[in-house]
Design a protein around this motif. Structure first.
Motif, PDB file in Angstrom:
ATOM      1  N   GLU A 497     -46.044 -36.705 -28.693  1.00 51.90           N
ATOM      2  CA  GLU A 497     -45.747 -37.607 -27.571  1.00 51.90           C
ATOM      3  C   GLU A 497     -44.240 -37.828 -27.439  1.00 51.90           C
ATOM      4  O   GLU A 497     -43.736 -37.989 -26.320  1.00 51.90           O
ATOM      5  CB  GLU A 497     -46.480 -38.933 -27.765  1.00 51.90           C
ATOM      6  N   SER A 498     -43.525 -37.854 -28.561  1.00 45.96           N
ATOM      7  CA  SER A 498     -42.064 -38.000 -28.497  1.00 45.96           C
ATOM      8  C   SER A 498     -41.427 -36.785 -27.836  1.00 45.96           C
ATOM      9  O   SER A 498     -40.512 -36.920 -27.020  1.00 45.96           O
ATOM     10  CB  SER A 498     -41.500 -38.190 -29.907  1.00 45.96           C
ATOM     11  N   LEU A 499     -41.906 -35.582 -28.183  1.00 47.46           N
ATOM     12  CA  LEU A 499     -41.386 -34.361 -27.561  1.00 47.46           C
ATOM     13  C   LEU A 499     -41.655 -34.340 -26.055  1.00 47.46           C
ATOM     14  O   LEU A 499     -40.839 -33.863 -25.276  1.00 47.46           O
ATOM     15  CB  LEU A 499     -42.013 -33.133 -28.216  1.00 47.46           C
ATOM     16  N   ALA A 500     -42.813 -34.865 -25.676  1.00 53.47           N
ATOM     17  CA  ALA A 500     -43.181 -34.857 -24.254  1.00 53.47           C
ATOM     18  C   ALA A 500     -42.284 -35.766 -23.422  1.00 53.47           C
ATOM     19  O   ALA A 500     -42.139 -35.560 -22.216  1.00 53.47           O
ATOM     20  CB  ALA A 500     -44.638 -35.274 -24.103  1.00 53.47           C
ATOM     21  N   ALA A 501     -41.657 -36.765 -24.068  1.00 55.47           N
ATOM     22  CA  ALA A 501     -40.842 -37.736 -23.330  1.00 55.47           C
ATOM     23  C   ALA A 501     -39.360 -37.382 -23.302  1.00 55.47           C
ATOM     24  O   ALA A 501     -38.553 -38.118 -22.728  1.00 55.47           O
ATOM     25  CB  ALA A 501     -41.027 -39.120 -23.946  1.00 55.47           C
ATOM     26  N   ILE A 502     -38.975 -36.247 -23.891  1.00 54.61           N
ATOM     27  CA  ILE A 502     -37.560 -35.880 -24.012  1.00 54.61           C
ATOM     28  C   ILE A 502     -36.936 -35.593 -22.640  1.00 54.61           C
ATOM     29  O   ILE A 502     -37.536 -34.954 -21.783  1.00 54.61           O
ATOM     30  CB  ILE A 502     -37.421 -34.644 -24.920  1.00 54.61           C
ATOM     31  N   LYS A 503     -35.686 -36.081 -22.454  1.00 51.50           N
ATOM     32  CA  LYS A 503     -34.917 -35.825 -21.232  1.00 51.50           C
ATOM     33  C   LYS A 503     -33.647 -35.014 -21.506  1.00 51.50           C
ATOM     34  O   LYS A 503     -33.188 -34.248 -20.659  1.00 51.50           O
ATOM     35  CB  LYS A 503     -34.521 -37.154 -20.571  1.00 51.50           C
ATOM     36  N   GLN A 504     -33.060 -35.201 -22.696  1.00 49.46           N
ATOM     37  CA  GLN A 504     -31.809 -34.544 -23.043  1.00 49.46           C
ATOM     38  C   GLN A 504     -32.005 -33.743 -24.337  1.00 49.46           C
ATOM     39  O   GLN A 504     -32.688 -34.200 -25.254  1.00 49.46           O
ATOM     40  CB  GLN A 504     -30.684 -35.569 -23.252  1.00 49.46           C
ATOM     41  N   ILE A 505     -31.388 -32.553 -24.413  1.00 52.28           N
ATOM     42  CA  ILE A 505     -31.496 -31.709 -25.612  1.00 52.28           C
ATOM     43  C   ILE A 505     -30.093 -31.399 -26.117  1.00 52.28           C
ATOM     44  O   ILE A 505     -29.258 -30.878 -25.381  1.00 52.28           O
ATOM     45  CB  ILE A 505     -32.239 -30.394 -25.311  1.00 52.28           C
ATOM     46  N   VAL A 506     -29.854 -31.725 -27.399  1.00 50.00           N
ATOM     47  CA  VAL A 506     -28.558 -31.495 -28.029  1.00 50.00           C
ATOM     48  C   VAL A 506     -28.721 -30.398 -29.078  1.00 50.00           C
ATOM     49  O   VAL A 506     -29.572 -30.497 -29.970  1.00 50.00           O
ATOM     50  CB  VAL A 506     -28.029 -32.780 -28.688  1.00 50.00           C
ATOM     51  N   PHE A 507     -27.889 -29.347 -28.967  1.00 50.33           N
ATOM     52  CA  PHE A 507     -27.945 -28.227 -29.908  1.00 50.33           C
ATOM     53  C   PHE A 507     -26.735 -28.253 -30.835  1.00 50.33           C
ATOM     54  O   PHE A 507     -25.622 -28.591 -30.421  1.00 50.33           O
ATOM     55  CB  PHE A 507     -27.927 -26.882 -29.161  1.00 50.33           C
ATOM     56  N   GLY A 641     -31.344 -32.087 -19.582  1.00 52.28           N
ATOM     57  CA  GLY A 641     -29.898 -32.062 -19.728  1.00 52.28           C
ATOM     58  C   GLY A 641     -29.535 -31.376 -21.032  1.00 52.28           C
ATOM     59  O   GLY A 641     -30.126 -31.680 -22.075  1.00 52.28           O
ATOM     60  N   LEU A 642     -28.571 -30.442 -21.007  1.00 50.87           N
ATOM     61  CA  LEU A 642     -28.233 -29.658 -22.193  1.00 50.87           C
ATOM     62  C   LEU A 642     -26.865 -30.053 -22.736  1.00 50.87           C
ATOM     63  O   LEU A 642     -25.927 -30.300 -21.977  1.00 50.87           O
ATOM     64  CB  LEU A 642     -28.247 -28.162 -21.865  1.00 50.87           C
ATOM     65  N   HIS A 643     -26.774 -30.085 -24.058  1.00 57.45           N
ATOM     66  CA  HIS A 643     -25.536 -30.466 -24.742  1.00 57.45           C
ATOM     67  C   HIS A 643     -25.361 -29.559 -25.956  1.00 57.45           C
ATOM     68  O   HIS A 643     -26.336 -29.194 -26.621  1.00 57.45           O
ATOM     69  CB  HIS A 643     -25.585 -31.924 -25.216  1.00 57.45           C
ATOM     70  N   LEU A 644     -24.109 -29.214 -26.263  1.00 57.82           N
ATOM     71  CA  LEU A 644     -23.798 -28.445 -27.464  1.00 57.82           C
ATOM     72  C   LEU A 644     -22.728 -29.188 -28.242  1.00 57.82           C
ATOM     73  O   LEU A 644     -21.650 -29.481 -27.711  1.00 57.82           O
ATOM     74  CB  LEU A 644     -23.301 -27.037 -27.103  1.00 57.82           C
ATOM     75  N   LEU A 645     -23.030 -29.499 -29.505  1.00 54.27           N
ATOM     76  CA  LEU A 645     -22.073 -30.145 -30.395  1.00 54.27           C
ATOM     77  C   LEU A 645     -21.866 -29.232 -31.596  1.00 54.27           C
ATOM     78  O   LEU A 645     -22.806 -28.961 -32.341  1.00 54.27           O
ATOM     79  CB  LEU A 645     -22.594 -31.510 -30.864  1.00 54.27           C
ATOM     80  N   SER A 646     -20.637 -28.761 -31.792  1.00 55.92           N
ATOM     81  CA  SER A 646     -20.360 -27.820 -32.866  1.00 55.92           C
ATOM     82  C   SER A 646     -19.202 -28.319 -33.719  1.00 55.92           C
ATOM     83  O   SER A 646     -18.235 -28.887 -33.204  1.00 55.92           O
ATOM     84  CB  SER A 646     -20.021 -26.435 -32.300  1.00 55.92           C
ATOM     85  N   GLY A 647     -19.316 -28.085 -35.010  1.00 56.59           N
ATOM     86  CA  GLY A 647     -18.221 -28.416 -35.915  1.00 56.59           C
ATOM     87  C   GLY A 647     -17.164 -27.333 -35.960  1.00 56.59           C
ATOM     88  O   GLY A 647     -16.110 -27.518 -36.577  1.00 56.59           O
TER      89      GLY A 647
END
Length: 815
Positions: A497-507, A641-647
């Motif tokens: 149910e948590s996955l079904a409610a996702i709006k933003q994805i951070v990689f 919405g897609l986001h990329l956070l890299s070190g």
């Protein structure tokens, strides 16, 4: 204490048994000194609420005080076999307590720390009749703990056999016997009722009376033996102010059997014991079917090879990655920095600094010496170590730790609701059902009194509140199994149910979008000699980071490097002492080097410094997973919405922008703290966030997100901070997996609607007096079977339409 022997018999205040020798304490009667001593113990520790939750909840304490029976628990070899974790400060053990039966039991067992200060924590799993206990061995012993449990009436069922074998072969004989007795009696009652059915009631009086009393006798085991669990459950619920799903069945049985016994004894009729026995028999069939289906889902989760944990084994001096389920006693394994120990093992080589926070909840690394035993669930915080496996790994134990509320922070425990969106509706169903039954009874008692019991009983039986819960339980259970077959292992069903409610994805980038590198890293700078390469190998071989592994695997070093110091800084690099030489390996920031030339090539660079002299850097070509462009395009198309956070540095910004598009947020040089804060702000401004990272550097971000998925490619890089674990090869299939999660509510809703329709149609016939109680009893298990079948059918059909696998694959352990 006042003790007297009285002539008048009383019931024991503690256990409820008759007081033959009546011991009186504080004006309360006890059947023996044992029960009175238990009362005094609870009274001294302010635990008499135990008696308020249920009447006479205790078990008789007669003959429970022969402590020599537990002397074998002082044997160290026995203790090692029974406990799951043991240190100088804490011991963890799981007990099976078959005597556990009510809310009072839970209250008492979860307050053991008030009776014995050495008990750190105790937690009950009521459905499994299990008690998890953590205690301090300096103030307690296993023997004393078991003696305490036996003293208060909960002697553990201790077995020295393999725990997994016991669980697999667990068999509820009592339930089968109850079902068998009900089936035998019901079938014979039906056969003895046939003459009256087919003759229209016109049979010889003597024969009719004989059949009636034989039926009477056959019904007694059904109502007093087979139906006892239904009545006990209903009564306990009422005592606690809860109208549970057994209450309407119990009331219907009382009405049917009570009226039938009255008619037979008074000679006014033959009763309806065929319907009554059928009610109990078919109810038990329905429960048996539900139980078997639940057990099948639980078995898949605990023992099938879906858990994505691999382990590095030494074979002929070469490292080899194998599934943790194939690990055997006697294998030599390698555990690197921040990798989890998969099984109890002895330290053979290296400096072990073990973090047992996953097991104990305490973030206090413990230093271990050679030949010390290291317990499963601990995490190595330091260099590479070699271990000799002493016990086969228990997947169910690791899963249990992952889901253990004792070691879960309050914030993380609130991420996923433990109840489906269906549960609030089902809570009021029983109350509504009783209201309909009352209205039906009033209507028929006014118009046709002889039909009153017939209609009311059918109403109480045909409506199935448990079918509402089945629609969510088995739908999500089936989906969880299919997710596992597609290499996405969920912490529990509520994650769907948590996955079904996702709006933003951070990689994250490294280890998430990139994979285990097939290209040999090239070195740029002052060429390294053989000694320096050995020193670099000695530092990188202790790390589980993907770039460190790429470097160590590329170096052909035959001699053994002596690493006397090792420390890894998350997201930065490694500081080590190898062969008495200072080594620093990591990012340019970590080594204090300029980044001016790093933006020209789409590579990862790992800089090397030996004895404070900068040598150059390893250039590691980016090897991205196939299908990333299509994945990102599909996710954008689906509204995420897609986001990329890299070190890493921003050398690959153009490449990342081509994959994720212009609208995506792409940030480089992000520390773990910056990632965590970004996700926190994103949750507040943009809705529910899914974080996908490597599980170690991104542990804080995974926990901060509404749902965190750790990527696993090859080894024991497992973090309890995540809510799910995915094999790296399935990252491009993320749109399908998220689409399947969104279908979850629809599948559950379909089962819910089917259940409502079934109840509506059944009730409409029942309130009109057109449905017999026996037919209603037959329909109830059929409704359960149809709900479960629909859940499995729809979850499989939807998975295949989306493009996910529904076939069992023995290679589901991700390596």
């Amino acid at each position: 204490m006042l003790a007297n022997t009285l002539k008048d018999k009383h019931s024991c205040f503690h256990c409820g048994e008759p007081c033959i020798t009546d011991v009186v304490v504080n004006e309360k009667h006890f059947c023996c000194t044992g029960c009175s001593q238990v009362f005094l113990l609870l009274n001294e520790n302010n635990l008499c609420t135990y008696y308020d939750l249920d009447k006479t909840p205790g078990l008789t304490a007669k003959g429970k005080f022969v402590s020599e029976r537990f002397a074998y628990l002082d044997d160290v070899s026995v203790i090692d076999k029974l406990v799951s974790f043991r240190s100088d400060e804490q011991v963890n053990i799981l007990f099976r307590l078959p005597q556990m039966h009510c809310a009072s039991c839970i209250y008492l067992l979860e307050n053991l720390h008030k009776i014995n200060e050495a008990v750190i924590k105790s937690q009950v799993h009521f459905e499994k009749k299990e008690l998890f206990v953590s205690y301090n061995p300096s103030g307690n012993s296993l023997r004393k703990l078991v003696e305490l449990l036996a003293f208060i009436g909960y002697e553990p069922a201790i077995s020295l056999e393999d725990d997994a074998a016991i669980t697999k072969n667990k068999f509820n004989k009592g339930r089968v016997i109850e079902l068998g007795v009900a089936g035998f009696c019901f079938s014979n009652i039906m056969m003895l009722s046939f003459p009256e059915y087919f003759s229209g009631g016109d049979i010889e009086p003597g024969l009719k009376q004989t059949f009636t009393w034989v039926i009477f006798a056959l019904s007694l085991p059904v109502i007093f033996f087979s139906a006892r669990s239904i009545f006990i459950s209903a009564w306990k619920g009422l005592r606690q102010g809860i109208v549970n799903i057994d209450a309407p069945i119990a009331l219907a049985s009382i009405i049917t059997f009570g009226r039938s016994y009255y008619e037979i004894i008074s000679g006014t009729g033959a009763g309806y014991l065929d319907s009554g026995a059928g009610i109990i028999f078919f109810m038990l069939i329905g429960r048996w079917f539900q139980s078997k289906t639940y057990d099948a889902l639980s078995f898949d989760r605990q023992y099938k090879s879906y858990f994505p944990l691999g382990v590095t084994v030494l074979k002929n001096s070469k490292e080899e990655n194998i599934p943790v389920t194939k690990l055997k006693v006697g294998d030599t394994i390698v555990v690197r920095n921040e990798e989890m120990i998969p099984a109890d093992a002895v330290l053979l080589e290296g400096k072990a600094n073990i973090d047992y926070s996953f097991v104990t909840g305490e973030h206090k690394p413990v230093e271990k010496k050679l030949n010390d035993v290291l317990f499963a669930g601990g995490k190595q915080m330091g260099g590479r170590i070699q271990l000799l496996v002493q016990k086969e790994p228990s997947q169910s134990y690791i899963t249990q730790l992952w889901n253990n509320d004792i070691f879960t922070s309050e914030t993380n425990s609130l991420k996923h609701s433990k109840e489906s969106f269906i549960h609030p509706w089902s809570r009021y169903f029983t109350i509504v059902l009783f209201s309909i039954a009352a209205i039906t009874g009033i209507y028929w008692s006014i118009n046709t009194p002889e039909k009153t019991w017939y209609a009311v009983t059918a109403v109480l039986i045909v409506a199935c509140p448990c079918s509402l819960l089945l629609s969510s339980t088995f739908s999500f259970g089936s989906m969880q199994r299919i997710f596992g077959k597609n290499k996405l292992y969920l912490k529990n069903a509520s994650v769907i149910e948590s996955l079904a409610a996702i709006k933003q994805i951070v990689f994250d980038k490294t280890g998430t979008l990139t994979q285990r590198l097939a290209f040999k890293p090239g070195f740029v700078g002052t060429p390294l000699n053989a000694e320096e390469e050995m020193q670099v190998y000695g530092a990188t071989t202790h790390s589980s980071h993907i770039l460190s592994k790429a470097i160590s695997n590329s170096l052909l070093v035959n001699e053994k490097a002596a690493t006397s110091y090792f420390k890894e800084f998350s997201g930065l690099g490694i500081d080590a002492v190898v062969n008495n030489t200072d080594i620093k390996i990591g990012s340019s920031v970590f080594l204090g080097q300029s980044e001016s030339n790093e933006n020209t090539m789409a590579t990862s660079r790992v800089h090397v410094q030996i004895n404070n002299q900068y040598k150059g850097y390893y250039e590691i070509p980016g090897n991205y997973r196939k299908g990333l462009h299509a994945m990102a395009h599909q996710l954008c198309h689906n509204g995420y919405g897609l986001h990329l956070l890299s070190g890493d540095n921003n050398a690959e910004e153009a490449n990342m922008r081509s994959i994720f598009g212009k609208e995506a947020t792409i940030l480089f040089n992000q520390s773990p703290e910056q990632k965590l804060n970004y996700i926190k702000n994103c949750k507040e401004s943009s809705g529910k966030v899914l974080m996908i990272g490597d599980g170690l550097n991104d542990a804080g971000a995974l926990m901060q997100a509404n749902c965190g998925i750790a990527v696993s490619d090859d080894a024991g890089r497992f973090s309890p901070a995540c809510d799910a674990i995915i094999d790296g090869s399935m990252i491009p299939e993320l749109p399908k997996l998220l689409a399947y999660a969104k279908w979850g509510k629809k599948i559950v809703l379909a089962g819910f609607i089917l259940s409502i329709l079934y109840n509506f149609v059944g009730l409409s016939f029942a309130v009109q007096g057109k449905l017999s109680p026996l037919v209603a009893a037959i329909l109830m298990p059929l409704s359960s079977i149809s709900i479960v079948s629909l859940a499995g059918l729809l979850s499989g059909i939807v998975a295949r339409r989306i493009g996910l696998s529904t076939k069992t694959d023995e290679s589901h352990v991700f390596i």
